[in-house]
Design an enzyme around this catalytic site. Structure first.
Site, PDB file in Angstrom:
ATOM      1  N   ASP A  28       1.564   2.744   3.448  1.00 28.64           N
ATOM      2  CA  ASP A  28       0.745   3.952   3.255  1.00 28.64           C
ATOM      3  C   ASP A  28       1.618   5.203   3.249  1.00 28.64           C
ATOM      4  O   ASP A  28       1.172   6.280   3.642  1.00 28.64           O
ATOM      5  CB  ASP A  28      -0.367   4.069   4.307  1.00 28.64           C
ATOM      6  CG  ASP A  28      -1.465   5.039   3.866  1.00 28.64           C
ATOM      7  OD1 ASP A  28      -1.554   5.351   2.669  1.00 28.64           O
ATOM      8  OD2 ASP A  28      -2.227   5.501   4.742  1.00 28.64           O
ATOM      9  N   LYS A  68      -9.314   0.204  -5.691  1.00 31.62           N
ATOM     10  CA  LYS A  68      -9.268   0.875  -4.389  1.00 31.62           C
ATOM     11  C   LYS A  68     -10.573   1.615  -4.121  1.00 31.62           C
ATOM     12  O   LYS A  68     -11.006   2.443  -4.928  1.00 31.62           O
ATOM     13  CB  LYS A  68      -8.094   1.865  -4.352  1.00 31.62           C
ATOM     14  CG  LYS A  68      -7.993   2.674  -3.073  1.00 31.62           C
ATOM     15  CD  LYS A  68      -7.702   1.802  -1.853  1.00 31.62           C
ATOM     16  CE  LYS A  68      -7.827   2.551  -0.547  1.00 31.62           C
ATOM     17  NZ  LYS A  68      -6.654   3.317  -0.180  1.00 31.62           N
ATOM     18  N   HIS A  88       0.864  -1.207   0.000  1.00 27.67           N
ATOM     19  CA  HIS A  88       0.000   0.000   0.000  1.00 27.67           C
ATOM     20  C   HIS A  88       0.885   1.237   0.000  1.00 27.67           C
ATOM     21  O   HIS A  88       1.535   1.540   1.002  1.00 27.67           O
ATOM     22  CB  HIS A  88      -0.914   0.014   1.223  1.00 27.67           C
ATOM     23  CG  HIS A  88      -1.850   1.185   1.230  1.00 27.67           C
ATOM     24  ND1 HIS A  88      -3.209   1.042   1.324  1.00 27.67           N
ATOM     25  CD2 HIS A  88      -1.633   2.511   1.144  1.00 27.67           C
ATOM     26  CE1 HIS A  88      -3.779   2.234   1.286  1.00 27.67           C
ATOM     27  NE2 HIS A  88      -2.841   3.150   1.191  1.00 27.67           N
ATOM     28  N   HIS A  94      -4.407  -0.255   6.019  1.00 31.84           N
ATOM     29  CA  HIS A  94      -3.882   0.544   7.132  1.00 31.84           C
ATOM     30  C   HIS A  94      -4.788   0.490   8.368  1.00 31.84           C
ATOM     31  O   HIS A  94      -5.318   1.506   8.807  1.00 31.84           O
ATOM     32  CB  HIS A  94      -3.618   1.994   6.718  1.00 31.84           C
ATOM     33  CG  HIS A  94      -4.661   2.643   5.835  1.00 31.84           C
ATOM     34  ND1 HIS A  94      -5.985   2.671   6.153  1.00 31.84           N
ATOM     35  CD2 HIS A  94      -4.546   3.277   4.648  1.00 31.84           C
ATOM     36  CE1 HIS A  94      -6.637   3.318   5.189  1.00 31.84           C
ATOM     37  NE2 HIS A  94      -5.795   3.683   4.273  1.00 31.84           N
ATOM     38  N   LEU A 120      -4.559   9.570   8.037  1.00 29.43           N
ATOM     39  CA  LEU A 120      -5.881   8.951   8.123  1.00 29.43           C
ATOM     40  C   LEU A 120      -5.789   7.488   7.714  1.00 29.43           C
ATOM     41  O   LEU A 120      -5.108   7.198   6.724  1.00 29.43           O
ATOM     42  CB  LEU A 120      -6.882   9.693   7.219  1.00 29.43           C
ATOM     43  CG  LEU A 120      -7.272  11.084   7.742  1.00 29.43           C
ATOM     44  CD1 LEU A 120      -8.068  11.849   6.704  1.00 29.43           C
ATOM     45  CD2 LEU A 120      -8.072  10.953   9.052  1.00 29.43           C
ATOM     46  N   HIS A 142       1.655   5.430  -1.783  1.00 28.64           N
ATOM     47  CA  HIS A 142       1.329   6.595  -2.622  1.00 28.64           C
ATOM     48  C   HIS A 142       2.621   7.152  -3.207  1.00 28.64           C
ATOM     49  O   HIS A 142       3.478   7.644  -2.461  1.00 28.64           O
ATOM     50  CB  HIS A 142       0.649   7.688  -1.794  1.00 28.64           C
ATOM     51  CG  HIS A 142      -0.627   7.231  -1.167  1.00 28.64           C
ATOM     52  ND1 HIS A 142      -1.852   7.425  -1.748  1.00 28.64           N
ATOM     53  CD2 HIS A 142      -0.866   6.547  -0.019  1.00 28.64           C
ATOM     54  CE1 HIS A 142      -2.798   6.893  -0.981  1.00 28.64           C
ATOM     55  NE2 HIS A 142      -2.219   6.351   0.077  1.00 28.64           N
ATOM     56  N   PHE A 143       2.735   7.093  -4.537  1.00 32.14           N
ATOM     57  CA  PHE A 143       3.915   7.667  -5.207  1.00 32.14           C
ATOM     58  C   PHE A 143       3.680   9.113  -5.630  1.00 32.14           C
ATOM     59  O   PHE A 143       4.636   9.825  -5.898  1.00 32.14           O
ATOM     60  CB  PHE A 143       4.236   6.866  -6.474  1.00 32.14           C
ATOM     61  CG  PHE A 143       5.173   5.710  -6.286  1.00 32.14           C
ATOM     62  CD1 PHE A 143       6.257   5.788  -5.425  1.00 32.14           C
ATOM     63  CD2 PHE A 143       4.995   4.536  -7.014  1.00 32.14           C
ATOM     64  CE1 PHE A 143       7.140   4.717  -5.283  1.00 32.14           C
ATOM     65  CE2 PHE A 143       5.873   3.471  -6.889  1.00 32.14           C
ATOM     66  CZ  PHE A 143       6.943   3.565  -6.020  1.00 32.14           C
ATOM     67  N   ASN A 176      -5.021   7.540  -6.098  1.00 31.56           N
ATOM     68  CA  ASN A 176      -5.701   8.806  -5.738  1.00 31.56           C
ATOM     69  C   ASN A 176      -4.918  10.028  -6.218  1.00 31.56           C
ATOM     70  O   ASN A 176      -4.560  10.913  -5.455  1.00 31.56           O
ATOM     71  CB  ASN A 176      -6.003   8.880  -4.233  1.00 31.56           C
ATOM     72  CG  ASN A 176      -4.760   8.874  -3.355  1.00 31.56           C
ATOM     73  OD1 ASN A 176      -3.719   8.347  -3.752  1.00 31.56           O
ATOM     74  ND2 ASN A 176      -4.861   9.455  -2.183  1.00 31.56           N
ATOM     75  N   ALA A 194      -3.392  15.139   5.522  1.00 34.91           N
ATOM     76  CA  ALA A 194      -3.156  13.834   6.159  1.00 34.91           C
ATOM     77  C   ALA A 194      -2.164  13.030   5.335  1.00 34.91           C
ATOM     78  O   ALA A 194      -2.327  12.904   4.122  1.00 34.91           O
ATOM     79  CB  ALA A 194      -4.472  13.073   6.256  1.00 34.91           C
ATOM     80  N   HIS A 234     -10.393   1.641   2.067  1.00 30.75           N
ATOM     81  CA  HIS A 234     -10.133   2.642   3.109  1.00 30.75           C
ATOM     82  C   HIS A 234     -11.344   2.564   4.044  1.00 30.75           C
ATOM     83  O   HIS A 234     -12.418   3.053   3.708  1.00 30.75           O
ATOM     84  CB  HIS A 234      -9.980   4.047   2.510  1.00 30.75           C
ATOM     85  CG  HIS A 234      -9.649   5.071   3.553  1.00 30.75           C
ATOM     86  ND1 HIS A 234      -8.414   5.662   3.669  1.00 30.75           N
ATOM     87  CD2 HIS A 234     -10.393   5.573   4.569  1.00 30.75           C
ATOM     88  CE1 HIS A 234      -8.411   6.484   4.697  1.00 30.75           C
ATOM     89  NE2 HIS A 234      -9.603   6.455   5.262  1.00 30.75           N
TER      90      HIS A 234
HETATM   91  O1  DOR Z   1      -2.935   9.726   5.693  1.00 28.03           O
HETATM   92  C1  DOR Z   1      -3.332   9.427   4.579  1.00 28.03           C
HETATM   93  N1  DOR Z   1      -2.796   9.952   3.461  1.00 28.03           N
HETATM   94  N2  DOR Z   1      -4.334   8.561   4.489  1.00 28.03           N
HETATM   95  C2  DOR Z   1      -4.905   8.281   3.305  1.00 28.03           C
HETATM   96  O2  DOR Z   1      -5.840   7.523   3.295  1.00 28.03           O
HETATM   97  C3  DOR Z   1      -4.480   8.963   2.079  1.00 28.03           C
HETATM   98  C4  DOR Z   1      -3.100   9.428   2.179  1.00 28.03           C
HETATM   99  C5  DOR Z   1      -2.721  10.406   1.085  1.00 28.03           C
HETATM  100  O3  DOR Z   1      -2.973  10.134  -0.103  1.00 28.03           O
HETATM  101  O4  DOR Z   1      -2.138  11.447   1.414  1.00 28.03           O
HETATM  102 ZN    ZN Z   2      -3.173   5.177   1.470  1.00 30.29          ZN
END
Ligand code: DOR
Ligand code: ZN
Length: 351
Positions: A249, A101, A15, A176, A221, A17-18, A43, A265, A138
């Site tokens: 995450d 997702k 899991h 997460h 989050l 995020h790039f 996302n 977040a 999520h």
């Molecule tokens: O803390 C978080 N950041 N929780 C998420 O679900 C998304 C992520 C983000 O893309 O920044």
């Molecule tokens: Zn995430």
């Protein structure tokens, strides 16, 4: 096994995020240093909603992989109200797309295009169940009346339990997880339901976020919970149960967007994630359980081959950088300027 050097099959991050564009020059090398593969979150702005977009995004990521590194991004589609069964079929037949997702609309960063009413998407989910395409969730209620610390538990009771009652063989990763409620729920389900656990939810609780001042770099989050939940996560991660596996995450945001009156977040753990998980398992006396959690259970759940390559870590102290470039700003990593006790073995150790 010496207690000062640990050699394991190379892990994967299930899991991550790039982001996109210039950010890839920072984020991709950090992850590729330690992990062989990663499930990449969709996302973006706008979100990755089709197989064609996922493949184009994959190519942009691959262009940022350092030469000589074999890192493989595993792609996901973003579940919107408009997602069709035809796109699910395309995804299921595509070797590069592994999952879909699901964000409840408004739950977190870039989730505005998420699902507004899950029941209206049941025909699409039914096709995913038939085809065995995993749904990555999520798991937080977006009901404004629900307290932010209760949102995971309420989601499990009000949305996830009915979903799995309706689709009992749907392959689900509850992403997460942050509570003992989530640990217990996942433990009680069949093998088609699993969960990822982040380094920050293992290492911190809400005191770290709030005592002595608000610390925006600890804001993520689902939000950090009380320490009893943190302990339940530590037991789950180090307990050897294949339902729980590594997912960082890691979610970079520019410093200005974090240190802000309305801070974003997300915690950027990628630059030291494997080393931090190793530290956590070491502190729990569970180094022998790290390889299953980091390198085996996720691959098995996704029905992908386990990696063949190996990676070694050594008990050598180093200091995490204060920040890294990110677009026109910088990103402050988890454990910035702090000492980390484990290091990935490199040329320095082989002298
Ligand atoms: O803390 C978080 N950041 N929780 C998420 O679900 C998304 C992520 C983000 O893309 O920044
Ligand atoms: Zn995430």
């Amino acid at each position: 096994m010496s207690s000062d050097v640990l050699s394991i099959i190379q892990p994967d991050d299930w899991h991550l995020h790039f982001r996109d564009g210039n950010a890839l020059a920072t984020t991709v090398p950090h992850t590729a240093k330690a992990f062989a593969r990663a499930i990449v979150m969709p996302n973006l702005k706008p979100p990755v909603t089709t197989v064609a977009e996922a493949i184009a995004y994959r190519n942009r990521i691959l262009a940022a992989v350092p030469s000589g590194n074999n890192f493989q991004p595993l792609m996901t589609l973003y579940f919107t109200d408009q997602l069709t069964t035809a796109e699910i079929e395309l995804a299921s037949n595509n070797d590069f797309v592994q999952a879909v997702k699901y964000y409840p609309a408004g739950a977190t960063t870039n989730s505005e295009n998420g699902v507004t009413d899950i029941e209206t998407t049941y025909p699409v989910i039914e096709r995913m169940e038939e085809l065995g395409l995993p749904l990555l969730i999520h798991g937080e209620s977006t009901d404004s009346k629900v307290d932010i610390f209760d949102r995971e538990k309420v989601f499990i009771d009000s949305t996830l339990a009915p979903l799995l009652a309706r689709f009992p063989t749907l392959r689900v990763v509850l992403e997460h997880i942050t509570t003992s409620n989530a640990v217990q729920f996942v433990e009680q389900q069949a093998a088609n339901v699993a969960a990822t656990i982040t380094p920050h939810h293992l290492m911190y609780n809400r005191n770290d976020l709030l005592v002595g001042g608000v610390r925006p770099h600890f804001y993520c989050l689902p939000i950090l919970k009380r320490n009893t939940h943190q302990h339940a996560l530590l037991e789950a991660a180090t307990g050897g149960n294949p339902k729980f596996f590594l997912g960082t995450d890691s979610a970079p945001h520019g410093k200005a967007d974090k240190e802000n009156s309305c801070g974003c977040a997300g915690i950027y753990s990628a630059p030291g994630a494997l080393e931090m998980y190793t530290e956590i398992f070491d502190e729990c006396g569970a180094l022998d359980k790290l390889e299953g959690f980091a390198s085996f259970f996720g691959a098995d759940f996704y029905q992908l081959p386990r990696n063949q390559s190996r990676i070694s870590l050594t008990r050598r102290k180093w200091e995490m950088a204060e920040s890294f470039e990110l677009n026109k700003d910088v990103v402050v990593p988890m454990r910035a300027k702090e000492t980390i006790n484990w290091h990935i073995v490199d040329a320095t150790d082989e002298k």
